[in-house]
Scaffold this motif. Structure first.
Motif, mmCIF file in Angstrom:
data_model
loop_
_atom_site.group_PDB
_atom_site.id
_atom_site.type_symbol
_atom_site.label_atom_id
_atom_site.label_comp_id
_atom_site.label_asym_id
_atom_site.label_seq_id
_atom_site.Cartn_x
_atom_site.Cartn_y
_atom_site.Cartn_z
ATOM 1 N N LEU A 171 35.540 -14.668 -35.517
ATOM 2 C CA LEU A 171 36.886 -14.874 -34.985
ATOM 3 C C LEU A 171 36.900 -15.884 -33.842
ATOM 4 C CD1 LEU A 171 38.312 -11.247 -34.993
ATOM 5 C CD2 LEU A 171 38.651 -13.061 -36.679
ATOM 6 N N ASP A 172 35.782 -16.055 -33.140
ATOM 7 C CA ASP A 172 35.762 -16.947 -31.986
ATOM 8 C C ASP A 172 35.156 -18.314 -32.291
ATOM 9 O OD1 ASP A 172 37.001 -15.083 -30.333
ATOM 10 O OD2 ASP A 172 35.096 -14.138 -29.799
ATOM 11 N N THR A 173 34.869 -18.577 -33.560
ATOM 12 C CA THR A 173 34.417 -19.903 -33.965
ATOM 13 C C THR A 173 35.623 -20.717 -34.445
ATOM 14 O OG1 THR A 173 32.239 -19.089 -34.610
ATOM 15 C CG2 THR A 173 32.926 -21.203 -35.540
ATOM 16 N N PRO A 174 35.729 -21.988 -34.046
ATOM 17 C CA PRO A 174 36.864 -22.801 -34.491
ATOM 18 C C PRO A 174 36.916 -22.931 -36.007
ATOM 19 C CG PRO A 174 35.786 -23.845 -32.622
ATOM 20 C CD PRO A 174 34.906 -22.696 -33.041
ATOM 21 N N VAL A 175 38.121 -22.931 -36.539
ATOM 22 C CA VAL A 175 38.285 -23.150 -37.965
ATOM 23 C C VAL A 175 37.968 -24.617 -38.275
ATOM 24 C CG1 VAL A 175 39.989 -21.330 -38.184
ATOM 25 C CG2 VAL A 175 40.763 -23.657 -37.754
ATOM 26 N N MET A 176 37.375 -24.833 -39.440
ATOM 27 C CA MET A 176 37.050 -26.203 -39.842
ATOM 28 C C MET A 176 38.291 -26.941 -40.313
ATOM 29 S SD MET A 176 34.260 -27.485 -42.658
ATOM 30 C CE MET A 176 32.872 -27.226 -41.559
ATOM 31 N N PRO A 189 42.169 -29.097 -37.299
ATOM 32 C CA PRO A 189 42.458 -28.878 -35.875
ATOM 33 C C PRO A 189 41.175 -28.917 -35.049
ATOM 34 C CG PRO A 189 42.541 -26.803 -37.051
ATOM 35 C CD PRO A 189 42.356 -27.874 -38.094
ATOM 36 N N GLU A 190 41.319 -29.185 -33.789
ATOM 37 C CA GLU A 190 40.163 -29.236 -32.905
ATOM 38 C C GLU A 190 40.239 -28.076 -31.920
ATOM 39 O OE1 GLU A 190 37.514 -32.472 -30.385
ATOM 40 O OE2 GLU A 190 39.510 -33.014 -31.117
ATOM 41 N N GLY A 191 39.218 -27.217 -31.943
ATOM 42 C CA GLY A 191 39.139 -26.136 -30.977
ATOM 43 C C GLY A 191 39.980 -24.921 -31.287
ATOM 44 N N LEU A 192 40.594 -24.851 -32.455
ATOM 45 C CA LEU A 192 41.426 -23.703 -32.825
ATOM 46 C C LEU A 192 40.536 -22.631 -33.431
ATOM 47 C CD1 LEU A 192 44.346 -22.505 -33.237
ATOM 48 C CD2 LEU A 192 44.189 -23.433 -35.570
ATOM 49 N N THR A 193 40.263 -21.552 -32.688
ATOM 50 C CA THR A 193 39.467 -20.471 -33.256
ATOM 51 C C THR A 193 40.311 -19.665 -34.234
ATOM 52 O OG1 THR A 193 40.046 -18.816 -31.594
ATOM 53 C CG2 THR A 193 38.206 -20.302 -31.069
ATOM 54 N N PHE A 194 39.625 -18.906 -35.078
ATOM 55 C CA PHE A 194 40.380 -18.073 -36.013
ATOM 56 C C PHE A 194 41.199 -17.026 -35.255
ATOM 57 C CE2 PHE A 194 41.452 -15.374 -39.523
ATOM 58 C CZ PHE A 194 41.497 -16.239 -40.599
ATOM 59 N N ARG A 195 40.686 -16.550 -34.136
ATOM 60 C CA ARG A 195 41.440 -15.580 -33.332
ATOM 61 C C ARG A 195 42.719 -16.223 -32.791
ATOM 62 N NH1 ARG A 195 39.243 -11.010 -31.316
ATOM 63 N NH2 ARG A 195 37.116 -11.869 -31.302
ATOM 64 N N ASP A 196 42.583 -17.465 -32.298
ATOM 65 C CA ASP A 196 43.766 -18.181 -31.815
ATOM 66 C C ASP A 196 44.778 -18.397 -32.937
ATOM 67 O OD1 ASP A 196 42.661 -18.381 -29.285
ATOM 68 O OD2 ASP A 196 41.823 -20.381 -29.640
ATOM 69 N N TRP A 197 44.273 -18.707 -34.120
ATOM 70 C CA TRP A 197 45.164 -18.950 -35.262
ATOM 71 C C TRP A 197 45.967 -17.687 -35.588
ATOM 72 C CZ3 TRP A 197 43.189 -20.413 -40.845
ATOM 73 C CH2 TRP A 197 44.268 -20.841 -41.629
ATOM 74 N N ILE A 198 45.275 -16.536 -35.562
ATOM 75 C CA ILE A 198 45.992 -15.285 -35.800
ATOM 76 C C ILE A 198 47.076 -15.071 -34.743
ATOM 77 C CG2 ILE A 198 45.748 -12.768 -35.772
ATOM 78 C CD1 ILE A 198 42.991 -13.111 -37.028
ATOM 79 N N ARG A 199 46.709 -15.304 -33.484
ATOM 80 C CA ARG A 199 47.629 -14.996 -32.393
ATOM 81 C C ARG A 199 48.842 -15.930 -32.366
ATOM 82 N NH1 ARG A 199 43.248 -13.799 -27.469
ATOM 83 N NH2 ARG A 199 42.590 -11.738 -28.247
ATOM 84 N N THR A 200 48.629 -17.203 -32.695
ATOM 85 C CA THR A 200 49.743 -18.157 -32.636
ATOM 86 C C THR A 200 50.522 -18.234 -33.937
ATOM 87 O OG1 THR A 200 48.373 -20.031 -33.366
ATOM 88 C CG2 THR A 200 48.452 -19.565 -30.981
ATOM 89 N N GLY A 201 49.839 -17.992 -35.063
ATOM 90 C CA GLY A 201 50.491 -18.132 -36.360
ATOM 91 C C GLY A 201 50.851 -19.547 -36.722
ATOM 92 N N LEU A 202 50.241 -20.515 -36.047
ATOM 93 C CA LEU A 202 50.555 -21.932 -36.282
ATOM 94 C C LEU A 202 49.315 -22.670 -36.778
ATOM 95 C CD1 LEU A 202 52.624 -22.590 -33.025
ATOM 96 C CD2 LEU A 202 53.513 -22.226 -35.343
ATOM 97 N N PRO A 203 49.505 -23.612 -37.713
ATOM 98 C CA PRO A 203 50.759 -24.112 -38.291
ATOM 99 C C PRO A 203 51.378 -23.183 -39.338
ATOM 100 C CG PRO A 203 48.918 -25.217 -39.302
ATOM 101 C CD PRO A 203 48.336 -24.355 -38.228
ATOM 102 N N ARG A 204 50.647 -22.146 -39.764
ATOM 103 C CA ARG A 204 51.189 -21.094 -40.625
ATOM 104 C C ARG A 204 50.316 -19.875 -40.385
ATOM 105 N NH1 ARG A 204 47.459 -20.244 -44.395
ATOM 106 N NH2 ARG A 204 46.213 -21.960 -45.207
ATOM 107 N N PRO A 205 50.815 -18.679 -40.592
ATOM 108 C CA PRO A 205 49.992 -17.490 -40.358
ATOM 109 C C PRO A 205 48.816 -17.429 -41.340
ATOM 110 C CG PRO A 205 52.316 -16.919 -40.439
ATOM 111 C CD PRO A 205 52.216 -18.331 -40.928
#
Length: 438
Positions: free
Chosen positions: A247-252, A264-280
């Motif tokens: 969850l704390d590794t950036p998505v490729m 994206p640069e620096g967007l972890t999977f945890r961040d992606w879940i929390r922000t829901g951007l650019p899509r959940p």
């Protein structure tokens, strides 16, 4: 290496979005499935070269012919191709070491026959000794992977297009503690893994020149990405450590229905879940994200041992398969080897593999390191004693014993054989007699 091209990695369909606790629960459940170790698998990556002129790049149309011919074969294993055109055979899970070896050997015989008819050969080296990285597969996932890995330098392209490995797959282990418990196996894998790097190092050349490494392939992993190729750090239990790491590794990349995939640069999977951007993100995104993480040992329900260079020779691949299976699935051997490699933790220090001093030294020096050499000798003695107990045939036992005599007992690894075999020949740079092919 596997760039994880196999399977359907297109955009996800409609599914409910993940929340953070749901993602953590999924990771704990799906990545360490416990029970008595019974299943064995192997993933073999091969470079494809001209049979008699390995320094000459294989033309794109000839490689296309090879792909078409190989796809017609009735193989037991899954057949895929890596971005640089490397061939990968991924066996089905087998219920014994010999079942895995027999099925894989039959598939390889068919593959070699089909390639031989095109004057090609599957070649086992951890990194292509001659050819520069050249990506042959043009698909959104590889475009995105290349863009993401380029941020850390050229190692990503070299890994994608010129590397090859033997990946051994074993059950995670039992829930209970002990030599076959999943916690012990996880710990053992990250210490014994460095010994396996040193023993099977087989990539001392790159683009026609010696490097400073016995395993140049492992050095590429070291340079690949700030986090993507690392083992989980810290003292957490395996399930918790892996869930946090994922969850704390950036998505490729973020897969899309149309157009290039977002990188994206620096967007972890945890961040992606929390922000829901650019899509959940959905479950399919989590599965894909795991496939873009390249630690030396990766839990996928079972354990993938990813640190072993591809091996040359017709039977080179079965030595790491037999040795790793014997050392992990035979309780007596597992206990012996755990005691032998536990002192290596002091050399490793607190840093995660493969960037800690133990792993870096294994990739650079092979069995030139006296502590790794002593551990390797113990491991091979234990493996040779255990192989009959795990059902290995006399021929497999002999193949492992011959590798031990040729390399481990002499403090050598396959890389030590290669520079002399592949010395440049100015009078004949096409290289008509250039060393072992498999």
């Amino acid at each position: 290496m596997s760039s994880e091209a196999s399977g359907d990695h297109g955009p996800p369909g409609q599914a409910p979005p993940l929340d953070e606790s749901g993602a953590e629960d999924l990771l704990r459940c799906i990545c360490f499935k416990t029970g008595p170790p019974t299943a064995v698998g192997v993933e073999l990556e091969w470079l494809i070269h001209h049979r008699d002129r390995p320094r000459v790049p294989v033309p794109h149309d000839l490689l296309d012919d090879a792909v078409a011919a190989l796809r017609q074969l009735p193989l037991s294993a899954a057949l895929t191709f890596e971005p640089g055109g490397q061939l990968e055979l991924s066996s089905r899970p087998a219920d014994s070491l010999m079942a895995c070896i027999d099925a894989t050997a039959a598939d390889l015989a068919a593959v070699r026959g089909a390639l031989d008819r095109l004057d090609l050969a599957p070649v086992g080296f951890g990194v292509d000794p001659w050819h520069a990285p050249h990506r042959r597969l043009r698909e959104p996932r590889y475009d995105a992977m290349e863009s993401a890995l380029d941020r850390s330098g050229p190692a990503g392209r070299a890994m994608m297009c010129t590397s090859a490995s033997v990946q051994v797959c074993l059950d995670a282990g039992e829930e209970e503690p002990g030599p076959l418990g999943y916690g012990r196996r996880w710990q053992l894998a990250h210490l014994l893994g460095a010994v396996l790097v040193a023993v099977f190092a087989n990539s001392p050349l790159r683009q026609g020149r010696p490097t400073a490494w016995r395993s140049t392939r492992q050095s590429l992993w070291n340079d690949l990405d700030p986090r993507r190729a690392l083992a989980p750090a810290g003292p957490l239990p395996p399930r918790d450590a892996w869930a946090a790491h994922v969850l704390d590794t950036p998505v490729m990349c973020i897969r899309e229905e149309r157009g290039p995939w977002a990188v994206p640069e620096g967007l972890t999977f945890r961040d992606w879940i929390r922000t829901g951007l650019p899509r959940p993100p959905v479950r399919d995104d989590l599965d894909y994200h795991i496939s873009t993480l390249f630690p030396p040992v990766r839990p996928r329900g079972h354990l993938e041992f990813r640190m072993i260079d591809a091996q040359h020779g017709p039977d080179g691949w079965l030595v790491p398969l037999a040795v790793v299976t014997a050392l992990f699935d035979d309780p007596e051997a597992a206990e012996t080897v755990y005691r032998a490699v536990k002192p290596l933790a002091e050399t490793a220090g607190p840093g995660p593999a493969p960037r800690n001093p133990l792993w870096v030294g294994a990739a650079r020096d092979g069995l030139g390191d006296p502590d790794l050499r002593a551990a390797a000798a113990t491991c091979f003695r234990a493996a040779l004693e255990a192989l009959p107990r795990v059902g290995a045939s006399a021929a497999v036992q002999q193949t492992v014993a011959e590798f031990d005599d040729r390399f481990v007992a002499r403090g050598r690894c396959p890389a030590d054989d290669l520079p002399g075999l592949f010395a440049p020949d100015p009078a004949n740079d096409s290289g008509h007699n250039e060393g072992p092919h498999s």
